[in-house]
Write a protein that holds these residues in place. Structure first.
Motif, PDB file in Angstrom:
ATOM      1  N   LEU A 111       0.825  -1.208   0.000  1.00 55.53           N
ATOM      2  CA  LEU A 111       0.000   0.000   0.000  1.00 55.53           C
ATOM      3  C   LEU A 111       0.862   1.262   0.000  1.00 55.53           C
ATOM      4  O   LEU A 111       1.968   1.263   0.551  1.00 55.53           O
ATOM      5  N   PRO A 112       0.366   2.338  -0.606  1.00 55.02           N
ATOM      6  CA  PRO A 112       1.093   3.599  -0.545  1.00 55.02           C
ATOM      7  C   PRO A 112       1.084   4.149   0.877  1.00 55.02           C
ATOM      8  O   PRO A 112       0.181   3.847   1.667  1.00 55.02           O
ATOM      9  N   ASP A 113       2.094   4.936   1.216  1.00 53.97           N
ATOM     10  CA  ASP A 113       2.139   5.557   2.535  1.00 53.97           C
ATOM     11  C   ASP A 113       0.962   6.514   2.711  1.00 53.97           C
ATOM     12  O   ASP A 113       0.474   7.104   1.736  1.00 53.97           O
ATOM     13  N   PRO A 114       0.510   6.687   3.942  1.00 60.48           N
ATOM     14  CA  PRO A 114      -0.571   7.649   4.189  1.00 60.48           C
ATOM     15  C   PRO A 114      -0.175   9.053   3.733  1.00 60.48           C
ATOM     16  O   PRO A 114       0.955   9.494   3.973  1.00 60.48           O
ATOM     17  N   ALA A 115      -1.083   9.739   3.073  1.00 58.70           N
ATOM     18  CA  ALA A 115      -0.829  11.116   2.657  1.00 58.70           C
ATOM     19  C   ALA A 115      -0.875  12.028   3.891  1.00 58.70           C
ATOM     20  O   ALA A 115      -1.693  11.821   4.787  1.00 58.70           O
ATOM     21  N   PRO A 151      -6.119   8.738  -9.562  1.00 54.57           N
ATOM     22  CA  PRO A 151      -5.435   7.436  -9.545  1.00 54.57           C
ATOM     23  C   PRO A 151      -5.655   6.694  -8.236  1.00 54.57           C
ATOM     24  O   PRO A 151      -5.750   7.313  -7.159  1.00 54.57           O
ATOM     25  N   VAL A 152      -5.732   5.383  -8.329  1.00 51.40           N
ATOM     26  CA  VAL A 152      -6.051   4.533  -7.179  1.00 51.40           C
ATOM     27  C   VAL A 152      -5.087   4.761  -6.017  1.00 51.40           C
ATOM     28  O   VAL A 152      -5.508   4.929  -4.866  1.00 51.40           O
ATOM     29  N   ASP A 153      -3.776   4.775  -6.282  1.00 52.67           N
ATOM     30  CA  ASP A 153      -2.805   4.917  -5.196  1.00 52.67           C
ATOM     31  C   ASP A 153      -2.942   6.255  -4.486  1.00 52.67           C
ATOM     32  O   ASP A 153      -2.753   6.341  -3.263  1.00 52.67           O
ATOM     33  N   ARG A 154      -3.277   7.306  -5.221  1.00 50.60           N
ATOM     34  CA  ARG A 154      -3.470   8.616  -4.594  1.00 50.60           C
ATOM     35  C   ARG A 154      -4.660   8.574  -3.635  1.00 50.60           C
ATOM     36  O   ARG A 154      -4.578   9.094  -2.511  1.00 50.60           O
ATOM     37  N   ILE A 155      -5.739   7.946  -4.060  1.00 52.03           N
ATOM     38  CA  ILE A 155      -6.934   7.881  -3.218  1.00 52.03           C
ATOM     39  C   ILE A 155      -6.673   7.033  -1.977  1.00 52.03           C
ATOM     40  O   ILE A 155      -7.052   7.415  -0.860  1.00 52.03           O
ATOM     41  N   ILE A 156      -6.014   5.891  -2.152  1.00 54.96           N
ATOM     42  CA  ILE A 156      -5.714   5.040  -0.998  1.00 54.96           C
ATOM     43  C   ILE A 156      -4.827   5.783  -0.007  1.00 54.96           C
ATOM     44  O   ILE A 156      -5.041   5.719   1.216  1.00 54.96           O
ATOM     45  N   ALA A 157      -3.842   6.520  -0.502  1.00 49.62           N
ATOM     46  CA  ALA A 157      -2.961   7.292   0.377  1.00 49.62           C
ATOM     47  C   ALA A 157      -3.756   8.349   1.145  1.00 49.62           C
ATOM     48  O   ALA A 157      -3.530   8.575   2.348  1.00 49.62           O
ATOM     49  N   GLN A 158      -4.704   8.996   0.474  1.00 52.14           N
ATOM     50  CA  GLN A 158      -5.533   9.997   1.149  1.00 52.14           C
ATOM     51  C   GLN A 158      -6.416   9.358   2.213  1.00 52.14           C
ATOM     52  O   GLN A 158      -6.556   9.891   3.318  1.00 52.14           O
ATOM     53  N   ILE A 159      -7.007   8.217   1.874  1.00 48.25           N
ATOM     54  CA  ILE A 159      -7.848   7.513   2.845  1.00 48.25           C
ATOM     55  C   ILE A 159      -7.024   7.083   4.061  1.00 48.25           C
ATOM     56  O   ILE A 159      -7.449   7.264   5.216  1.00 48.25           O
ATOM     57  N   ARG A 160      -5.833   6.562   3.816  1.00 42.56           N
ATOM     58  CA  ARG A 160      -4.989   6.102   4.920  1.00 42.56           C
ATOM     59  C   ARG A 160      -4.540   7.268   5.803  1.00 42.56           C
ATOM     60  O   ARG A 160      -4.308   7.092   7.004  1.00 42.56           O
ATOM     61  N   GLY A 161      -4.416   8.448   5.202  1.00 42.89           N
ATOM     62  CA  GLY A 161      -3.962   9.599   5.967  1.00 42.89           C
ATOM     63  C   GLY A 161      -5.072  10.393   6.626  1.00 42.89           C
ATOM     64  O   GLY A 161      -4.799  11.319   7.401  1.00 42.89           O
ATOM     65  N   ALA A 162      -6.313  10.055   6.340  1.00 47.77           N
ATOM     66  CA  ALA A 162      -7.448  10.828   6.863  1.00 47.77           C
ATOM     67  C   ALA A 162      -7.764  10.466   8.305  1.00 47.77           C
ATOM     68  O   ALA A 162      -7.564   9.329   8.740  1.00 47.77           O
ATOM     69  N   ASP A 163      -8.277  11.445   9.034  1.00 48.68           N
ATOM     70  CA  ASP A 163      -8.783  11.175  10.383  1.00 48.68           C
ATOM     71  C   ASP A 163     -10.162  10.528  10.312  1.00 48.68           C
ATOM     72  O   ASP A 163     -10.502   9.664  11.115  1.00 48.68           O
ATOM     73  N   VAL A 164     -10.960  10.965   9.340  1.00 46.48           N
ATOM     74  CA  VAL A 164     -12.290  10.414   9.101  1.00 46.48           C
ATOM     75  C   VAL A 164     -12.639  10.685   7.646  1.00 46.48           C
ATOM     76  O   VAL A 164     -12.250  11.715   7.095  1.00 46.48           O
ATOM     77  N   VAL A 165     -13.346   9.744   7.019  1.00 47.06           N
ATOM     78  CA  VAL A 165     -13.794   9.904   5.643  1.00 47.06           C
ATOM     79  C   VAL A 165     -15.312   9.883   5.615  1.00 47.06           C
ATOM     80  O   VAL A 165     -15.937   8.898   6.019  1.00 47.06           O
ATOM     81  N   VAL A 166     -15.893  11.000   5.194  1.00 45.28           N
ATOM     82  CA  VAL A 166     -17.327  11.045   4.901  1.00 45.28           C
ATOM     83  C   VAL A 166     -17.471  10.639   3.441  1.00 45.28           C
ATOM     84  O   VAL A 166     -16.782  11.177   2.575  1.00 45.28           O
ATOM     85  N   THR A 167     -18.322   9.676   3.162  1.00 48.62           N
ATOM     86  CA  THR A 167     -18.335   9.154   1.798  1.00 48.62           C
ATOM     87  C   THR A 167     -19.728   8.828   1.280  1.00 48.62           C
ATOM     88  O   THR A 167     -20.536   8.191   1.968  1.00 48.62           O
ATOM     89  N   GLU A 168     -19.986   9.315   0.095  1.00 51.99           N
ATOM     90  CA  GLU A 168     -21.178   8.947  -0.670  1.00 51.99           C
ATOM     91  C   GLU A 168     -20.878   7.730  -1.525  1.00 51.99           C
ATOM     92  O   GLU A 168     -21.777   6.999  -1.928  1.00 51.99           O
ATOM     93  N   ALA A 169     -19.596   7.518  -1.826  1.00 53.68           N
ATOM     94  CA  ALA A 169     -19.144   6.381  -2.645  1.00 53.68           C
ATOM     95  C   ALA A 169     -18.978   5.156  -1.758  1.00 53.68           C
ATOM     96  O   ALA A 169     -18.231   5.197  -0.768  1.00 53.68           O
TER      97      ALA A 169
END
Length: 304
Positions: A111-115, A151-169
Motif C-alpha cells: 500500500l502507498p504511505d498515508p498522505a 489514480p487509485v494509489d493517490r486515493i488510498i494514500a488519502q484515505i490512509r492519511g485521513a482522520d475520518v472519511v465522509v463518503t457517498e461512494a
C-alpha cells in the motif's frame, strides 16, 4: 479469461481498483481478452446480460438492482464468493458464499504511505460529479476533497492519511474500513445507488447508519428532490444560467455547513476481528482458485 468490471469513460475508484489489485494475486498471463471465460470482479456487476455460453467466475461482486438478477444456476457460473448476504439472497445461493466485497483484498497488497495533512475528507460518488460541485464545497468547508476519478494509489494514500472519511461512494467506505480509517456514510444523492450499501455493511457486521447529504448545486438539488438524473444538456443550461446563481450560492453554503456537521458525526468501523476474518476468507478463496488454474483444473462450483 477476461478480467471483467464496469469500465466507464469516467474513471471511478471502486472500478479502477480492479486494474491494479488483481496482479498481486495472479501470474502475469492469468488474464487475457478471451470472453469465453469472465472473471467478474469488484463492482455491482452481477447483471443478467452476460453471454449465455461464457463461463462466469464471481470474485466478490455484488448485485445492486441495476438489472434483473442473473440465473446463476444454469451451470455456467462459479461463485468464489459474493459481496454480501443480500446478494446471496437475491441469487438464491449458499449464504456461506457471502464473504464481503473483494476490495478488502487490498489489505493483502503493498500500500502507498498515508498522505499527510488530510484531516477530515469527503468522497462523493463519481456520478455526483456530473451534476455537483463538491471540490468547491469541500474547499469552502475546509475539508479535503477526495476525487473518485483520481489514480487509485493517490486515493488510498488519502484515505490512509485521513482522520475520518465522509463518503457517498460505497468503495470509499469499503476501502476506509479495510484501511482502518473511521468513516461516515451518507445516502447517495441518486437513489439507484443505495441498495448495495446494506449488502456490504451486513457482510462486515455493521449496523448501517447513513446520514443525509445536502446537494452541492442546483442540478444536484433537482436529483435530490425529484430523482431525475440532472445531467442533460438542457437541464444544465437552465440550472446553470444567471437567474439561478443566487440559489446556487445558497445551496453551496448550506452544503458546506452540512459537510462540516457530518465530519463531527460518530464514525463507523467494523470490528478488527471481523475484518481480519473476511480478509482471510477472501484471500483463501482467490488463492485456491488461482492455484486450481495453475494446475490446469477448471472446476465449476454449483451455485446452491
Amino acid at each position: 479469461m477476461k478480467l471483467t468490471f464496469f469500465d466507464n469513460d469516467i474513471p471511478n475508484f471502486g472500478d479502477e481498483v480492479n486494474r491494479t489489485m488483481w496482479g498481486h494475486f495472479t501470474p502475469p498471463d492469468f488474464f487475457d481478452q478471451d470472453e469465453s471465460e469472465l472473471f467478474i470482479a469488484i463492482g455491482s456487476i452481477l447483471y443478467d446480460d452476460y453471454p449465455a455460453a461464457a463461463r462466469k467466475i464471481v470474485a466478490g461482486s455484488g448485485y445492486a438492482g441495476y438489472s434483473n438478477a442473473p440465473n446463476v444456476h444454469d451451470g455456467t457460473w462459479e461463485i468464489l464468493f459474493v459481496r454480501g448476504p443480500q446478494t446471496a439472497e437475491v441469487l438464491g445461493i449458499d449464504p456461506s458464499l457471502a464473504v464481503t466485497d473483494s476490495a478488502v483484498l487490498l489489505r493483502a497488497t503493498p500500500l502507498p504511505d498515508p498522505a499527510p495533512n488530510i484531516g477530515a475528507a469527503f468522497m462523493p460518488h463519481f456520478d455526483s460529479l456530473q451534476r455537483g460541485d463538491w471540490a468547491k464545497v469541500c474547499k469552502m468547508a475546509g475539508i479535503t476533497f477526495i476525487d473518485p476519478r483520481d489514480p487509485v494509489d493517490r486515493i488510498i494514500a488519502q484515505i490512509r492519511g485521513a482522520d475520518v472519511v465522509v463518503t457517498e461512494a460505497m468503495h470509499g467506505a469499503i476501502v476506509s474500513d479495510a484501511m482502518r480509517t473511521p468513516w461516515v456514510s451518507v445516502l447517495p444523492i441518486h437513489k439507484a445507488h443505495r441498495f448495495k450499501w446494506l449488502d456490504w455493511a451486513r457482510s462486515v457486521e455493521i449496523d448501517y447508519q447513513p446520514k443525509r447529504l445536502w446537494p452541492s448545486s442546483t442540478r444536484e438539488a433537482l436529483t435530490f428532490f425529484t430523482g431525475h438524473h440532472g445531467i442533460g444538456a438542457r437541464t444544465k443550461r437552465v440550472l446553470d444560467s444567471a437567474p439561478t446563481r443566487p440559489f446556487t450560492w445558497a445551496i453551496e453554503h448550506i452544503a458546506a455547513q452540512k459537510l462540516q456537521n457530518l465530519v463531527k458525526q460518530t464514525p463507523q468501523l467494523s470490528d478488527d476481528a471481523v475484518i481480519e476474518r473476511v480478509t482471510d476468507r477472501a484471500v483463501t478463496a482467490i488463492e485456491t482458485f488461482v492455484k486450481s488454474r495453475r494446475s490446469g483444473d477448471k472446476p465449476i462450483r454449483a451455485a446452491e
